[in-house]
Design an enzyme around this catalytic site. Structure first.
Site, short mmCIF file in Angstrom:
data_model
loop_
_atom_site.label_atom_id
_atom_site.label_comp_id
_atom_site.label_asym_id
_atom_site.label_seq_id
_atom_site.Cartn_x
_atom_site.Cartn_y
_atom_site.Cartn_z
CG PHE A 4 -0.36 -0.20 2.52
CD1 PHE A 4 0.25 0.84 3.18
CD2 PHE A 4 -0.40 -1.45 3.13
CE1 PHE A 4 0.83 0.66 4.42
CE2 PHE A 4 0.17 -1.65 4.37
CZ PHE A 4 0.79 -0.60 5.02
CD GLU A 5 -1.39 6.13 -1.70
OE1 GLU A 5 -1.14 7.07 -0.94
OE2 GLU A 5 -2.25 6.17 -2.58
N GLY A 6 3.26 4.37 0.58
CA GLY A 6 4.34 4.62 1.53
C GLY A 6 5.64 4.11 0.96
#
Length: 196
Positions: A4-6
């Site tokens: 997921f984002e990051g």
């Protein structure tokens, strides 16, 4: 693949924290040197009872593969189980050795995350291969690829877990401190910097 984002660095720390959390819930009171003696003693007793039953299971040499797997895939699944227990054992040793400081040992935790990620990928490979076999894909098409992927991945797991005990982390940290202290500014002599 992106989970997921990051950034990958932050996600590695997130995964390491997730791996440590169950242990910290069990042994955190004992490991925290700021806790009063009574709370640490109670935490020691609680953790001792838990780990007296849990720790010996990490040496169990056999892992039952899920029913219905192709025999070659079942061997791969069993190997993932054995390596997962070795990973759990090494993480426990690191937690016992470093205590609460472990969460600041980012390079060390990164090795655990890398090993765990590889084991997940092996398990996913075995699972997907079994799915494709069930759909009629010939075993001779699939199994050599599974073997190659899992063998290469196993070597990366071995390297990551081997690096837990044998590494140059302390020397690297010492040199990084010297860089930050300006000891190696002489290396910049003659180097063109942006903006000059």
């Amino acid at each position: 693949n992106t989970v997921f984002e990051g950034s990958s660095e932050i996600l590695r720390l997130f995964l390491a924290r997730e791996a440590l959390d169950p242990h910290l819930r069990i042994a955190g009171d004992f490991l925290n040197p700021r806790n009063p003696f009574g709370r640490r003693a109670a935490g020691f007793a609680r953790a001792g009872l838990h780990y007296a039953g849990w720790y010996p299971t990490t040496f169990w040499p056999f892992a039952a593969a899920p029913a219905g797997l192709h025999p070659r895939l079942a061997r791969r699944a069993s190997a993932v189980g054995r390596s997962s227990r070795r990973l759990a054992r090494r993480l426990f040793h690191a937690m016992a050795s470093h205590g609460p400081r472990l969460e600041r040992e980012q390079v060390l935790l990164g090795r655990f995350v890398d090993a765990g990620t590889e084991l997940f990928a092996q398990a996913a490979c075995v699972s997907h291969a079994q799915h494709l076999l069930g759909k009629g894909r010939p075993a001779e098409d699939l199994l050599p690829l599974v073997d190659l992927f899992c063998d290469r991945s196993r070597r990366r797991v071995d390297a990551s877990l081997g690096g837990v005990a044998r590494n140059a982390d302390d020397a690297t940290y010492a040199e990084a401190r010297r860089v930050l202290d300006g000891r190696y500014r002489w290396l910049e002599e003659g180097v063109a910097h942006r903006g000059e």
